[in-house]
Structure formats: C-alpha cells, structure tokens
Design a protein around this motif. Sequence first.
Motif, PDB file in Angstrom:
ATOM      1  N   ARG A   1     -34.484   2.783  17.214  1.00  0.00           N
ATOM      2  CA  ARG A   1     -34.721   4.212  17.452  1.00  0.00           C
ATOM      3  C   ARG A   1     -34.865   4.525  18.939  1.00  0.00           C
ATOM      4  O   ARG A   1     -34.539   5.619  19.381  1.00  0.00           O
ATOM      5  N   GLY A   2     -35.401   3.575  19.698  1.00  0.00           N
ATOM      6  CA  GLY A   2     -35.721   3.850  21.086  1.00  0.00           C
ATOM      7  C   GLY A   2     -34.500   4.018  21.973  1.00  0.00           C
ATOM      8  O   GLY A   2     -33.419   3.501  21.695  1.00  0.00           O
ATOM      9  N   ASP A   3     -34.696   4.745  23.058  1.00  0.00           N
ATOM     10  CA  ASP A   3     -33.636   4.966  24.049  1.00  0.00           C
ATOM     11  C   ASP A   3     -34.319   5.209  25.392  1.00  0.00           C
ATOM     12  O   ASP A   3     -34.970   6.243  25.582  1.00  0.00           O
ATOM     13  N   PRO A   4     -34.220   4.259  26.318  1.00  0.00           N
ATOM     14  CA  PRO A   4     -34.916   4.430  27.601  1.00  0.00           C
ATOM     15  C   PRO A   4     -34.458   5.662  28.371  1.00  0.00           C
ATOM     16  O   PRO A   4     -35.195   6.152  29.232  1.00  0.00           O
ATOM     17  N   ARG A   5     -33.286   6.193  28.063  1.00  0.00           N
ATOM     18  CA  ARG A   5     -32.804   7.384  28.752  1.00  0.00           C
ATOM     19  C   ARG A   5     -33.602   8.631  28.377  1.00  0.00           C
ATOM     20  O   ARG A   5     -33.545   9.642  29.085  1.00  0.00           O
ATOM     21  N   ARG A   6     -34.336   8.554  27.270  1.00  0.00           N
ATOM     22  CA  ARG A   6     -35.154   9.702  26.866  1.00  0.00           C
ATOM     23  C   ARG A   6     -36.487   9.768  27.609  1.00  0.00           C
ATOM     24  O   ARG A   6     -37.210  10.758  27.517  1.00  0.00           O
ATOM     25  N   PHE A   7     -36.821   8.684  28.293  1.00  0.00           N
ATOM     26  CA  PHE A   7     -38.132   8.635  28.942  1.00  0.00           C
ATOM     27  C   PHE A   7     -38.219   9.620  30.103  1.00  0.00           C
ATOM     28  O   PHE A   7     -37.366   9.642  30.991  1.00  0.00           O
ATOM     29  N   ARG A   8     -39.279  10.437  30.083  1.00  0.00           N
ATOM     30  CA  ARG A   8     -39.544  11.411  31.135  1.00  0.00           C
ATOM     31  C   ARG A   8     -40.914  11.096  31.739  1.00  0.00           C
ATOM     32  O   ARG A   8     -41.943  11.431  31.164  1.00  0.00           O
ATOM     33  N   GLY A   9     -40.875  10.432  32.842  1.00  0.00           N
ATOM     34  CA  GLY A   9     -42.110  10.033  33.501  1.00  0.00           C
ATOM     35  C   GLY A   9     -41.833   8.908  34.468  1.00  0.00           C
ATOM     36  O   GLY A   9     -40.711   8.740  34.950  1.00  0.00           O
ATOM     37  N   SER A  10     -42.857   8.108  34.740  1.00  0.00           N
ATOM     38  CA  SER A  10     -42.695   6.962  35.633  1.00  0.00           C
ATOM     39  C   SER A  10     -43.520   5.792  35.117  1.00  0.00           C
ATOM     40  O   SER A  10     -44.464   5.978  34.343  1.00  0.00           O
ATOM     41  N   LEU A  11     -43.154   4.598  35.567  1.00  0.00           N
ATOM     42  CA  LEU A  11     -43.808   3.379  35.123  1.00  0.00           C
ATOM     43  C   LEU A  11     -44.301   2.593  36.326  1.00  0.00           C
ATOM     44  O   LEU A  11     -43.708   2.631  37.410  1.00  0.00           O
ATOM     45  N   GLN A  12     -45.387   1.867  36.114  1.00  0.00           N
ATOM     46  CA  GLN A  12     -45.905   0.962  37.145  1.00  0.00           C
ATOM     47  C   GLN A  12     -45.953  -0.436  36.546  1.00  0.00           C
ATOM     48  O   GLN A  12     -46.731  -0.713  35.627  1.00  0.00           O
TER      49      GLN A  12
END
Length: 346
Positions: A314-325
Amino acid sequence: MLVKLWVGCLPFLGLSEAEGAGLSARIVERAVRNGEVRRLSRGVFVAESVWAGARRRERHLLLVDAAVRQQPRAVVSHHSAALLHGLPVPWRLPDWVALTTDRATRTATPGSLLRLEPAALPQAHVDNLVDLAVTTVDRTVDDCLRELPLADAVAIGDAALRAGSVSSLSLGLVVREQRGWPYITNADRAMRILDGRRENWFESWSFARLWQCGIEPPEPQVGVYDLRGRFLGRVDGLWLDAGVVAEAERCGKYLGEFDPDGASGEAAARAVVAEKVREDRIRDCGLELVRWSVDDMARHLRAVVQRVRQAQTRGDPRRFRGSLQLMPPLPVPPQLVAVKPPIRAA
C-alpha cells in the motif's frame, strides 16, 4: 532453628559453609526434603524463599555461582556472560550455565547445571566481574552470534553496540579470530544486520525475526516532521523505499508504568490517546504504519509478516509530505562479505 537462621541470613551457600554455620549435612538434607532449601547442584544450596522470589535473571545468577563452584577454573561465557555484562538474555533463557575452558575437552551432559565448552581463551578475551572470570564483551557477543538463535544474538549484539562497550570493528576482529570455529557462519550472517542505533532489545529481536522471513530491516529510529517542520515523533523503524513506519511495542509500554486502579490509570489512558494522535498525524503525512506487540511476534509471526508486506504494497514514499531525520549509520568492518538472509516460510 538453625535452618531458619540460615534462610534469613545466609540465603545461598555451599555445604562446607553450611557446616561452618553449624548446619550438618543431615540438617541440610532434611531442609531440602521439607521444601525450605533448594539444591542447585551437588553441595550447593539456596533458600527456597530466595529462589521463589527471584526473577529469571536472578535465578540464572544463582546458577552461575553454583556452576563456578563446580568448575572454578572455567570462564563464564555465552548467554551467562551476557547476563553478567548487563546485556539482554535469550527469549528462552536456558536453565544451564555456559562455561568455556581451554584446559579440558570433556563437556557436561545435557540436562545438567552447566555446559562446558572447550575453546581457546586468550587472556585478552577474559575479564573479571564481581570476582568471576567472564569472557569480555566482544568475545561474549561473538560467542552468542555463533551459537544462539539469530534474533537473540542480534538483540545482544545491538545492545552492546548501543552501550558503546563494543564496536563493529572490534566484533569483526574477534569473528576473524574465530574463523574455522563451529557455527562461525552464523556470526557472519548476524553481523550483517547488527545496528546499535536500535533503541531496545525488542526492536532488534523483531527486525531480526522479520529478516529471517525475507523482510529487510527498516532504517532505525527515524525522526518524522510534517510540512510545517513540527516534530511528530521518532519511529522505531521506517522502510524508506516503501514509505512504511514500523512500531515494535513492548509489553507494558503504557499500563506497565502506571497503577490502573489509581490516578495514574488516567495517565495511562492519556498516553494511549496521545499515541493514537501521533499515529494519525504520521499517516496524514502520507506514511503507512504497521505495529506489532511481543505477543504478536511470539505467537503470530506469520500474521505480522503478512501485515508488513501488505503495508509495503500500500505504501508509496512519493506520497510523503514532510521531512525525515535519519541517525548516522555505524561503520561496518570491511572484511565481512555480504550474506543473504536465511529466508524461510513464515
């Protein structure tokens, strides 16, 4: 009366010490029959009240003391040494003590108090803790990597790395010294997924179990922020290529820290609600999330694997809206070769 005095003041001792305290062998044997005293090994006893009130780690320490009395020239090793070094213990802690010796080749029979492993013991591999000869942390971890189930070994190795008591390089050097030893390929395999950035034993144990089922370990301890830069939380793991968060929840994370019948029960409820809000915000940023408990991993591994795979689908990293550390990775010894995970049916 003497036995009661012993139970209250001398909860653990050998027969010679018992005799020194005025307790004859006949009195001690009578105490064993009456259930006041437990025999740990020949000539070594513990008060039954002490044994009954001890947790499994404490019981194993009592067994270690008894085993060393039988083999005073041997060195405490493997899972028993891990316990003495303050590292995690195996999921199913053996009821026997692991000792290593370079002075004999005869080992104890299964079912006895101890197992004696003949192996080289350079002085650099031996430490002294609370007047006991114990393998060093590096040697202990590598022995566990060779001979324990992979998930248990990874949890021990990660904890040692996390504490800073070993490094990937120092572990790799001991593995190289043990080249040709029994089960050394197990150590090679486990070394590939050791990661001291993981926060606790259950994360390490879970990700190792999933790896055995063909699921690569996620990036550990990732900080997640929304588009406005607000910190949403540090997640246990994140499969970056799938956009899926992994949360390995130990027992008692909420209620275990509170009194459910008192005012703190409300605090536990608030903690659960706060965790739900945190999860919703992470999902709102476009990440999938899969969670499992200790019971899930112990009893329903196949279902956990299926849930992880479904979330990755189901997941898709392109849908992520934000930032990661991301936490910076630890170095890996260059002499170790890549090893594929031992995939087996979940």
